[in-house]
Design an enzyme around this catalytic site. Structure first.
Site, PDB file in Angstrom:
ATOM      1  CG  ASP A  39      -2.067   0.973   1.025  1.00 42.82           C
ATOM      2  OD1 ASP A  39      -3.238   0.521   0.876  1.00 42.82           O
ATOM      3  OD2 ASP A  39      -1.845   2.257   1.107  1.00 42.82           O
ATOM      4  CB  ILE A  40       0.831   4.253  -2.125  1.00 41.73           C
ATOM      5  CG1 ILE A  40       1.843   5.118  -2.841  1.00 41.73           C
ATOM      6  CG2 ILE A  40      -0.438   5.177  -1.811  1.00 41.73           C
ATOM      7  CD1 ILE A  40       1.547   5.662  -4.099  1.00 41.73           C
ATOM      8  CG  ASN A  97     -12.246  -0.631   3.627  1.00 43.66           C
ATOM      9  OD1 ASN A  97     -13.073  -0.974   4.946  1.00 43.66           O
ATOM     10  ND2 ASN A  97     -11.158   0.093   3.629  1.00 43.66           N
ATOM     11  CD  GLU A 105      -9.531   6.272   0.125  1.00 46.02           C
ATOM     12  OE1 GLU A 105      -8.403   6.101  -0.464  1.00 46.02           O
ATOM     13  OE2 GLU A 105      -9.745   6.861   1.620  1.00 46.02           O
ATOM     14  CB  VAL A 106      -9.454   1.762  -5.468  1.00 45.91           C
ATOM     15  CG1 VAL A 106      -8.765   1.256  -6.765  1.00 45.91           C
ATOM     16  CG2 VAL A 106      -8.236   2.750  -4.690  1.00 45.91           C
ATOM     17  CG  HIS A 110      -8.620  -2.518  -2.761  1.00 45.15           C
ATOM     18  ND1 HIS A 110      -9.502  -1.953  -3.427  1.00 45.15           N
ATOM     19  CD2 HIS A 110      -8.605  -1.887  -1.706  1.00 45.15           C
ATOM     20  CE1 HIS A 110     -10.133  -0.923  -2.801  1.00 45.15           C
ATOM     21  NE2 HIS A 110      -9.493  -0.663  -1.660  1.00 45.15           N
ATOM     22  CG  HIS A 112      -6.833  -2.888   2.963  1.00 45.88           C
ATOM     23  ND1 HIS A 112      -5.940  -1.952   2.811  1.00 45.88           N
ATOM     24  CD2 HIS A 112      -7.959  -2.744   2.281  1.00 45.88           C
ATOM     25  CE1 HIS A 112      -6.863  -0.939   2.306  1.00 45.88           C
ATOM     26  NE2 HIS A 112      -7.922  -1.477   1.997  1.00 45.88           N
TER      27      HIS A 112
HETATM   28  P1  AMP Z   1     -10.030   1.504   0.445  1.00 50.24           P
HETATM   29  O1  AMP Z   1     -10.042   2.732   1.302  1.00 50.24           O
HETATM   30  O2  AMP Z   1     -10.004   0.202   1.144  1.00 50.24           O
HETATM   31  O3  AMP Z   1     -10.520   1.626  -1.067  1.00 50.24           O
HETATM   32  O4  AMP Z   1      -8.156   1.479   0.304  1.00 50.24           O
HETATM   33  C1  AMP Z   1      -7.647   2.087  -0.938  1.00 50.24           C
HETATM   34  C2  AMP Z   1      -6.096   1.831  -0.637  1.00 50.24           C
HETATM   35  O5  AMP Z   1      -5.370   1.870  -1.961  1.00 50.24           O
HETATM   36  C3  AMP Z   1      -5.563   2.836   0.394  1.00 50.24           C
HETATM   37  O6  AMP Z   1      -5.215   2.176   1.428  1.00 50.24           O
HETATM   38  C4  AMP Z   1      -4.505   3.539  -0.331  1.00 50.24           C
HETATM   39  O7  AMP Z   1      -3.342   4.115   0.397  1.00 50.24           O
HETATM   40  C5  AMP Z   1      -4.315   2.636  -1.503  1.00 50.24           C
HETATM   41  N1  AMP Z   1      -3.805   3.084  -2.713  1.00 50.24           N
HETATM   42  C6  AMP Z   1      -3.973   4.003  -3.439  1.00 50.24           C
HETATM   43  N2  AMP Z   1      -3.427   4.233  -4.583  1.00 50.24           N
HETATM   44  C7  AMP Z   1      -2.489   3.574  -4.491  1.00 50.24           C
HETATM   45  C8  AMP Z   1      -1.277   3.178  -5.285  1.00 50.24           C
HETATM   46  N3  AMP Z   1      -1.061   3.834  -6.473  1.00 50.24           N
HETATM   47  N4  AMP Z   1      -0.496   2.189  -4.988  1.00 50.24           N
HETATM   48  C9  AMP Z   1      -0.532   1.373  -3.728  1.00 50.24           C
HETATM   49  N5  AMP Z   1      -1.628   1.768  -2.880  1.00 50.24           N
HETATM   50  C10 AMP Z   1      -2.629   2.485  -3.570  1.00 50.24           C
END
Ligand code: AMP
Length: 125
Positions: A39-40, A97, A105-106, A110, A112
């Site tokens: 994770d970034i 999530n 958010e994405v 995914h 974690h």
């Molecule tokens: P969520 O809130 O479960 O959707 O988590 C999204 C996660 O993606 C967060 O923990 C971010 O830090 C992570 N994230 C977003 N962009 C990147 C990226 N380019 N590389 C790695 N992790 C990312």
């Protein structure tokens, strides 16, 4: 801002771009079913994201529409990645999530994997 998990899959989401090699990632594992990368913005000493290669918005989409092979591939990969990261002895947490209340958010499923320190209560009160 949380994504809407009911929207169709958006091919421009950041994890789709990582899967296509258009954006870099700090890769820790890959096979025919999944890609895993750090994770970034890590929230624990180990914070790995595991994503299926297929276009699934969320756990809801994946659990309903993915094949048994894809589901098995993701589940087995999560266990293997945690073992390879040395997390079994100390313990770890797997979290997804989904949608608004969880703050997803994405818009690509995914999982974690958190570990490397005591992780505290499951949810903030
Ligand atoms: P969520 O809130 O479960 O959707 O988590 C999204 C996660 O993606 C967060 O923990 C971010 O830090 C992570 N994230 C977003 N962009 C990147 C990226 N380019 N590389 C790695 N992790 C990312």
């Amino acid at each position: 801002m949380p994504i809407d998990p009911a929207e169709p899959y958006d091919e421009t989401n950041i994890f789709a771009r990582i899967l296509r090699g258009e954006l870099p990632s700090d890769k820790v594992y890959e096979d025919g079913h999944v890609l895993a990368f750090n994770d970034i913005r890590p929230l624990a000493p180990t914070h790995i994201l595991v994503i299926p290669r297929g276009p699934y918005v969320s756990w809801d989409d994946f659990s309903e529409n993915a094949s048994d092979e894809e589901i098995c591939g993701l589940v087995r990969a999560v266990g293997r990645i945690a073992r390879d990261a040395g997390l079994v002895a100390g313990g770890y947490r797997v979290l997804a999530n989904i949608g608004f209340d969880a703050g997803q958010e994405v818009a690509h499923l995914h999982l974690h994997i958190f570990g490397g320190r005591p992780l505290g209560p499951m949810l903030a009160r």
